[in-house]
Design a protein around this motif. Sequence first.
Motif, PDB file in Angstrom:
ATOM      1  N   CYS A  62       0.810  -1.194   0.082  1.00 50.74           N
ATOM      2  CA  CYS A  62      -0.128   0.131   0.086  1.00 50.74           C
ATOM      3  C   CYS A  62       0.860   1.110  -0.067  1.00 50.74           C
ATOM      4  O   CYS A  62       0.550   2.303  -0.626  1.00 50.74           O
ATOM      5  CB  CYS A  62      -0.952  -0.006   1.153  1.00 50.74           C
ATOM      6  SG  CYS A  62      -2.342  -1.220   0.993  1.00 50.74           S
ATOM      7  N   LEU A  66       0.980   4.250  -2.894  1.00 47.24           N
ATOM      8  CA  LEU A  66       1.049   5.578  -2.378  1.00 47.24           C
ATOM      9  C   LEU A  66       1.943   6.362  -2.843  1.00 47.24           C
ATOM     10  O   LEU A  66       2.013   7.435  -3.487  1.00 47.24           O
ATOM     11  CB  LEU A  66       0.712   5.792  -0.831  1.00 47.24           C
ATOM     12  CG  LEU A  66       0.499   7.150  -0.316  1.00 47.24           C
ATOM     13  CD1 LEU A  66      -0.599   7.881  -0.543  1.00 47.24           C
ATOM     14  CD2 LEU A  66       0.645   7.201   1.275  1.00 47.24           C
ATOM     15  N   ALA A  97      -3.479   9.232   6.710  1.00 49.70           N
ATOM     16  CA  ALA A  97      -3.406   8.417   5.726  1.00 49.70           C
ATOM     17  C   ALA A  97      -3.075   7.018   6.021  1.00 49.70           C
ATOM     18  O   ALA A  97      -3.427   6.026   5.605  1.00 49.70           O
ATOM     19  CB  ALA A  97      -2.521   8.730   4.541  1.00 49.70           C
ATOM     20  N   LEU A 101      -4.590   3.375   4.590  1.00 46.01           N
ATOM     21  CA  LEU A 101      -3.755   2.672   3.265  1.00 46.01           C
ATOM     22  C   LEU A 101      -4.429   1.631   2.459  1.00 46.01           C
ATOM     23  O   LEU A 101      -4.144   1.502   1.301  1.00 46.01           O
ATOM     24  CB  LEU A 101      -2.360   2.315   3.784  1.00 46.01           C
ATOM     25  CG  LEU A 101      -1.620   3.422   4.536  1.00 46.01           C
ATOM     26  CD1 LEU A 101      -0.282   2.919   4.880  1.00 46.01           C
ATOM     27  CD2 LEU A 101      -1.164   4.335   3.075  1.00 46.01           C
ATOM     28  N   GLU A 104      -8.206   2.014  -1.881  1.00 46.07           N
ATOM     29  CA  GLU A 104      -7.428   2.545  -3.196  1.00 46.07           C
ATOM     30  C   GLU A 104      -8.022   4.122  -3.139  1.00 46.07           C
ATOM     31  O   GLU A 104      -7.322   5.058  -3.713  1.00 46.07           O
ATOM     32  CB  GLU A 104      -7.609   1.582  -4.299  1.00 46.07           C
ATOM     33  CG  GLU A 104      -7.293   2.310  -5.568  1.00 46.07           C
ATOM     34  CD  GLU A 104      -7.562   1.315  -6.762  1.00 46.07           C
ATOM     35  OE1 GLU A 104      -7.212   1.664  -7.937  1.00 46.07           O
ATOM     36  OE2 GLU A 104      -8.105   0.165  -6.602  1.00 46.07           O
ATOM     37  N   ARG A 107      -6.524   6.328  -0.575  1.00 47.64           N
ATOM     38  CA  ARG A 107      -4.738   6.660  -0.991  1.00 47.64           C
ATOM     39  C   ARG A 107      -4.890   7.519  -2.244  1.00 47.64           C
ATOM     40  O   ARG A 107      -3.819   8.301  -2.123  1.00 47.64           O
ATOM     41  CB  ARG A 107      -4.267   5.106  -1.668  1.00 47.64           C
ATOM     42  CG  ARG A 107      -3.853   4.244  -0.370  1.00 47.64           C
ATOM     43  CD  ARG A 107      -2.713   3.013  -0.964  1.00 47.64           C
ATOM     44  NE  ARG A 107      -3.156   2.341  -2.072  1.00 47.64           N
ATOM     45  CZ  ARG A 107      -3.947   1.506  -2.212  1.00 47.64           C
ATOM     46  NH1 ARG A 107      -4.422   0.717  -0.981  1.00 47.64           N
ATOM     47  NH2 ARG A 107      -4.253   0.918  -3.254  1.00 47.64           N
TER      48      ARG A 107
END
Length: 260
Positions: A62, A66, A97, A101, A104, A107
């Motif tokens: 993740c 990002l 954030a 994470l 999607e 993110r």
Amino acid sequence: MSDKMTNNLSLINIPDSIDTALENLSDKPTKEIGSFIGDVFYRCLGGFSYKSDQMRILRKQCLIELESRIKQGISTIPSEKLIKPDFQTLVLAVNNAEPCLDSEELRERFANLIARACNIDFKNFIHPSFPTILGQMSPFDVKVLKFYVDNKPERFITYTYKSSEGEHFDRIPYMFDSYPNAEESPYVSLSISVLMRLGLLGIHDNAIMHQVKNSPFMATEFYKKCEQERIEDGKYQSSVINGQVSVITPFGQAFINSCF
């Protein structure tokens, strides 16, 4: 930005262990900005320890995704418009954030926010409260807000049951006339309530609630099912759909420009 600049941009070089520093940052012309962002990521996330190998792998993937989105966003900014992001906004973005994470949708919004914070064109739009707002949104809230932005509905509708004794029950407090899946109406209604509470959407100041007799919502299977249930229950003898003009607030517009 040239291909050379784009290829040299590496904001977060994820090491083998996610528990270690997020370091090994970019070369010029984004070295200072990359280092600044990387330092914040390390400060905020470097201390997290994931005992589960599965969780460790998931979080690492993740973070890589990002990073890729942030790098892609910054790579499109002309070099003369690159600025160091506001420290307060960046720290809040990274902290908010982390628990998001694995989404999607979220993110992407955090990556947009961080990347646009590096663009002088957005300097006067981005507010330090935006990361906290994103952190309070679910992926479904993001979906509903994006639907609103893309389709620009003129109003919210309220679907209400009414009894002959004057009692009423808002079966669906907030909804759109048209939505891809009317079965999701209860969840859409909740999301609209959340987006209004967050100050992103609202009712027009001069809006007058008015009855809607030809809403496409009335043609959906969900509405027909609700009407059948209402009739069979017998408590409420009629129903009505009312509408009110909806708006994106000025604060909401700045948020959308920064994150969507």
